[in-house]
Scaffold this active site. Structure first.
Site, PDB file in Angstrom:
ATOM      1  N   LYS A  23      62.971  53.208  37.049  1.00 56.39           N
ATOM      2  CA  LYS A  23      62.635  53.328  35.633  1.00 56.39           C
ATOM      3  C   LYS A  23      63.562  54.343  34.986  1.00 56.39           C
ATOM      4  O   LYS A  23      63.850  55.400  35.575  1.00 56.39           O
ATOM      5  CB  LYS A  23      61.173  53.780  35.549  1.00 56.39           C
ATOM      6  CG  LYS A  23      60.521  53.802  34.182  1.00 56.39           C
ATOM      7  CD  LYS A  23      59.049  54.161  34.356  1.00 56.39           C
ATOM      8  CE  LYS A  23      58.275  54.121  33.043  1.00 56.39           C
ATOM      9  NZ  LYS A  23      56.833  54.351  33.265  1.00 56.39           N
ATOM     10  N   SER A  80      54.091  51.088  31.224  1.00 57.31           N
ATOM     11  CA  SER A  80      55.412  51.271  30.670  1.00 57.31           C
ATOM     12  C   SER A  80      56.543  51.058  31.672  1.00 57.31           C
ATOM     13  O   SER A  80      57.708  51.042  31.294  1.00 57.31           O
ATOM     14  CB  SER A  80      55.527  52.689  30.089  1.00 57.31           C
ATOM     15  OG  SER A  80      55.390  53.666  31.096  1.00 57.31           O
ATOM     16  N   SER A 137      50.722  52.920  34.168  1.00 54.68           N
ATOM     17  CA  SER A 137      52.035  52.329  33.904  1.00 54.68           C
ATOM     18  C   SER A 137      52.764  51.796  35.123  1.00 54.68           C
ATOM     19  O   SER A 137      53.799  51.159  34.980  1.00 54.68           O
ATOM     20  CB  SER A 137      52.930  53.344  33.183  1.00 54.68           C
ATOM     21  OG  SER A 137      52.501  53.522  31.856  1.00 54.68           O
TER      22      SER A 137
END
Length: 465
Positions: free
Chosen positions: A80, A156, A180
């Site tokens: 990420k 996310s 997330s």
């Protein structure tokens, strides 16, 4: 090499160590697959082809000398884009951060994975500043679900879920403040682990909410999840929240199965009468585990409310200078929630922290009578892109925050939780189930997850791939 597409990390490592193929061939194969699929998925924000090939060459030189590169030898992974990558600007899904200088060194967990032989191959898209459950990003484009590109990937850690789900990488790192890691794992049909709060150091990752931020892996198999988790464990004083606890060997625990574990189904707040897709998934898992007992987590509604307040206040405090000087450069949904957090009274925040600690204690007492709790991961399968409303208990609610309806309370209590994928036959889309254990018992989560995988709860290949 086509057999590598959805191969496990262990299969890749065995192939590299035995000489059936080189780490360089592995990297080239996955780079080609990324080039083919990423234009549709939009999972990667940066592909690090040169770096990955250089690292693969180093590993191949080690194997040629008869050295063992480690338990993840030759396994590509991506992170990420809130994890620092040496030489890259840490975007955290935002336009504002794009003007920041490049990171001087890799995040600690990247270094630990590469020390075990893994190969970083790229940075992955995410929701702006990690304040998102959808995978929609107005700055860098939406991240599509590998099962159906018209549906959300979840967030996310959107790129992490989509990339692993589509076989672009065997492993990925994400972060989880209120769900997330677990929401994209549920939507993309993969395994995802949110460890105990403080288990893995967050050093070198862009913060969101210090009281609730976790980091962890996503993978297509439980064994890969455990292998990567074991590689990243270990205390670091560089993160004040990181607990000084001895690492556990979860790989050694996987084959113990579920015998001797007291397993119950979450009830009360987690009841599923109004969530038919989630109910089918949990029913299926509970049948496989022969689990009929139910248990409530007292104070869950209050605990989730506390998490809302803490997230808003700590997030807005972090971003206040940017809110004051560059409000137009935020996603309006993100900006408005941060502004709301900045307006909350300090007394509310203090009270929310008290409730957080109270709730964590209430939940820990529950584990005197149970070892593992089964709960839904998301209220539904992945919604279509652009949807804004979700029905919660018969009332229309904003979709974006409520995709974490079942994950957020578990973060509040800091419990370890592993998402196991199931397939919802009626929609044809995956949906995950949380396997939750007491603090520091990731091994129990992974034992149950591995048992379920052996019973057929695997991450099937998305139909268009």
């Amino acid at each position: 090499m086509n057999g590598l597409l959805f191969s496990s990390a262990s299969a890749i490592t065995d192939g590299v160590n035995s000489g059936r193929f080189s780490a360089g061939e592995v990297v080239d194969f996955f780079l080609a697959h990324i080039a083919e699929q990423n234009p549709t998925l939009n999972a990667f924000t940066r592909v690090l082809a040169k770096r990955a090939r250089q690292r693969a060459a180093q590993l191949d030189a080690m194997t040629a000398r008869g050295e063992n590169p480690g338990p993840l030898a030759g396994v590509p992974f991506a992170v990420k884009n809130l994890f620092d990558i040496r030489g890259l600007t840490t975007l955290a899904g935002s336009a504002i951060n794009a003007g920041n200088p490049p990171a001087r060194e890799d995040a600690l967990l990247i270094r630990r994975l590469e020390e075990k032989g893994a190969i970083l191959i790229g940075a992955l898209g995410m929701g702006e500043y990690a304040y998102d459950f959808t995978g929609e990003n107005r700055h860098y484009g939406n991240c599509a679900n590998p099962w159906n590109s018209k549906h959300m990937s979840g967030g996310s850690s959107s790129g992490s879920g989509a990339a692993v789900g589509a076989g672009l990488v065997p492993l990925a790192l994400g972060s989880d403040t209120n769900g997330s890691i677990r929401v994209p794992a549920s939507f993309c049909g993969i395994f995802g682990l949110k460890p105990t709060y403080g288990r893995l150091p967050r050093t070198g990752s862009y913060p969101f909410c210090d009281s609730l931020d976790h980091v962890g892996p996503l993978a297509r198999s439980c064994e890969d999840l455990a292998r990567s988790f074991d590689a990243m464990q270990g205390y670091s004083p560089s993160d004040h929240a990181c607990a000084d606890r001895a690492p556990m060997d979860t790989m050694a625990e996987l084959q113990k199965g579920v015998d001797g574990l007291r397993i119950s189904r979450a009830a009360g707040y987690f009841s599923l009468e109004d969530f038919p897709q989630a109910q089918r998934a949990v029913d299926k898992v509970c049948r496989a585990l022969d689990c009929s007992d139910e248990i409530e987590l007292p104070g869950t509604l209050e605990g989730r409310s506390a998490a809302y307040l803490i997230t808003n206040v700590e997030g807005s405090r972090l971003h206040l200078p940017r809110l004051q000087t560059r409000p137009q450069d935020f996603d309006p949904d993100t900006r408005d929630r941060f502004i709301a957090g900045a307006l909350l009274p300090a007394a509310w925040y203090a009270r929310a922290q008290q409730v957080r600690h109270w709730y964590a204690e209430q939940v820990r007492e529950v584990f005197a009578n149970v070892d593992v709790i089964v709960a839904a991961a998301t209220p539904c399968v992945a919604p279509r892109m652009g949807e804004k409303i979700l029905s919660i208990r018969g009332e229309e609610q904003p979709l974006r925050p409520n995709l974490g309806y079942f994950t957020q309370p578990i973060s509040t209590a800091g419990l370890p939780s592993c998402v196991v994928p199931t397939l919802d036959e009626e929609s044809g889309l995956p949906i995950g189930v949380q396997i939750i254990a007491a603090p520091w018992r990731e091994d129990w989560c992974l034992r149950v997850a591995n048992y379920l995988e052996q019973q057929g709860f695997t991450a099937p290949r998305p139909p268009q791939l």
